[in-house]
Design a protein around this motif. Sequence first.
Motif, short mmCIF file in Angstrom:
data_model
loop_
_atom_site.label_atom_id
_atom_site.label_comp_id
_atom_site.label_asym_id
_atom_site.label_seq_id
_atom_site.Cartn_x
_atom_site.Cartn_y
_atom_site.Cartn_z
N TYR A 257 0.84 -1.20 0.00
CA TYR A 257 0.00 0.00 0.00
C TYR A 257 0.88 1.25 0.00
CZ TYR A 257 -4.12 -2.83 0.84
OH TYR A 257 -5.14 -3.74 0.71
N ASP A 258 0.30 2.34 -0.51
CA ASP A 258 1.02 3.61 -0.59
C ASP A 258 0.03 4.76 -0.46
OD1 ASP A 258 3.08 5.45 -0.95
OD2 ASP A 258 3.69 4.68 -2.90
N MET A 259 0.43 5.82 0.25
CA MET A 259 -0.41 7.02 0.35
C MET A 259 0.16 8.15 -0.53
SD MET A 259 1.85 6.87 3.04
CE MET A 259 1.00 6.21 4.47
N TRP A 260 1.04 7.76 -1.44
CA TRP A 260 1.65 8.70 -2.38
C TRP A 260 1.48 8.17 -3.79
CZ3 TRP A 260 3.64 12.91 0.01
CH2 TRP A 260 3.99 12.79 1.36
N VAL A 261 1.34 9.07 -4.75
CA VAL A 261 1.55 8.69 -6.14
C VAL A 261 2.91 9.26 -6.51
CG1 VAL A 261 -0.89 8.55 -6.73
CG2 VAL A 261 0.34 10.70 -7.13
N GLY A 262 3.47 8.80 -7.60
CA GLY A 262 4.76 9.33 -8.01
C GLY A 262 5.63 8.26 -8.59
N GLY A 263 6.90 8.58 -8.67
CA GLY A 263 7.83 7.63 -9.24
C GLY A 263 9.14 8.29 -9.57
N VAL A 264 9.89 7.61 -10.42
CA VAL A 264 11.23 8.08 -10.73
C VAL A 264 11.20 9.31 -11.64
CG1 VAL A 264 12.30 5.83 -10.40
CG2 VAL A 264 11.50 6.48 -12.66
N VAL A 265 12.23 10.14 -11.47
CA VAL A 265 12.45 11.31 -12.32
C VAL A 265 13.33 10.85 -13.48
CG1 VAL A 265 13.42 13.64 -12.40
CG2 VAL A 265 12.30 12.82 -10.30
N GLY A 266 12.89 11.07 -14.69
CA GLY A 266 13.65 10.66 -15.87
C GLY A 266 14.91 11.49 -16.05
N ALA A 267 15.85 10.98 -16.82
CA ALA A 267 17.09 11.71 -17.10
C ALA A 267 16.76 13.06 -17.72
CB ALA A 267 17.96 10.89 -18.04
N GLY A 268 17.34 14.12 -17.16
CA GLY A 268 17.13 15.46 -17.68
C GLY A 268 15.80 16.10 -17.30
N GLU A 269 14.96 15.37 -16.59
CA GLU A 269 13.64 15.88 -16.19
C GLU A 269 13.76 16.60 -14.85
OE1 GLU A 269 9.14 14.00 -16.21
OE2 GLU A 269 10.73 12.74 -15.41
N SER A 270 12.98 17.65 -14.64
CA SER A 270 12.97 18.32 -13.34
C SER A 270 12.06 17.57 -12.38
CB SER A 270 12.49 19.77 -13.49
OG SER A 270 11.10 19.80 -13.78
N TYR A 271 12.29 17.75 -11.09
CA TYR A 271 11.39 17.17 -10.09
C TYR A 271 9.96 17.66 -10.33
CZ TYR A 271 15.11 15.42 -6.94
OH TYR A 271 16.16 14.74 -6.37
N ASP A 272 9.81 18.97 -10.58
CA ASP A 272 8.47 19.54 -10.76
C ASP A 272 7.74 18.91 -11.94
OD1 ASP A 272 9.06 21.22 -8.63
OD2 ASP A 272 9.13 23.05 -9.83
N ASP A 273 8.44 18.75 -13.07
CA ASP A 273 7.81 18.14 -14.24
C ASP A 273 7.47 16.68 -13.98
OD1 ASP A 273 7.97 20.55 -15.59
OD2 ASP A 273 9.70 19.97 -16.81
N ALA A 274 8.37 15.97 -13.30
CA ALA A 274 8.11 14.56 -12.97
C ALA A 274 6.91 14.43 -12.05
CB ALA A 274 9.35 13.94 -12.33
N ALA A 275 6.78 15.34 -11.09
CA ALA A 275 5.65 15.28 -10.14
C ALA A 275 4.32 15.40 -10.88
CB ALA A 275 5.78 16.37 -9.08
N LEU A 276 4.23 16.37 -11.79
CA LEU A 276 2.99 16.54 -12.55
C LEU A 276 2.75 15.35 -13.47
CD1 LEU A 276 0.51 18.21 -13.32
CD2 LEU A 276 1.95 19.40 -15.01
N ARG A 277 3.76 14.91 -14.19
CA ARG A 277 3.63 13.78 -15.11
C ARG A 277 3.20 12.52 -14.37
NH1 ARG A 277 6.88 9.78 -15.73
NH2 ARG A 277 8.72 10.82 -14.89
N GLU A 278 3.90 12.20 -13.29
CA GLU A 278 3.59 10.99 -12.53
C GLU A 278 2.19 11.04 -11.92
OE1 GLU A 278 4.95 8.06 -12.00
OE2 GLU A 278 6.88 8.30 -12.98
N ALA A 279 1.82 12.19 -11.35
CA ALA A 279 0.49 12.31 -10.74
C ALA A 279 -0.61 12.11 -11.79
CB ALA A 279 0.34 13.67 -10.06
#
Length: 171
Positions: free
Chosen positions: A63-85
Amino acid sequence: MNAADEILDIVDENDRVIGQSPRGEAYARGLRHRCAFIYVRDAEDRIFVHRRTPTKLVFPSLYDMWVGGVVGAGESYDDAALREAEEELGVSGLPRPAYLFKFLYDDGAGRSWWSAVYEVRCDLPVNPQAEEIAWHGFLPEDEVERRLTEWEWVPDGLVAYERFKAYRSLG
């Protein structure tokens, strides 16, 4: 592309990029990389909770209370957060998740990643990815707290949740 073939930035203890590696190799060799954790609440302030599928590379069926995942090469944390969510919730047009803080997760057994923690409100109907999420629901926070002792949770998510609660208490 197979998830194991996704290219990740490999980072040092100060979160500086020192190389790149396919995800599967990064996991197998315990290479430090980057992840985004997004705490999702609905219009009624309930928390999105889910159970990972048994086919996940890391922490299957927990179980998890978070969505998310890995940040791709060259990707910003902010962009990864929106993409993953958006990917995991199965929505588009989500507001950009709000950055809260970052910490280094290290389980002492070869699993280590820089973890950027975000939160976002999702008022859209969710349609989670079947290949990622076996079960989901929006639960009141008191129920999440009660389930902490009853369900088996992803260890990095528990660390993030404790740090999130401490962060919120500083207000």
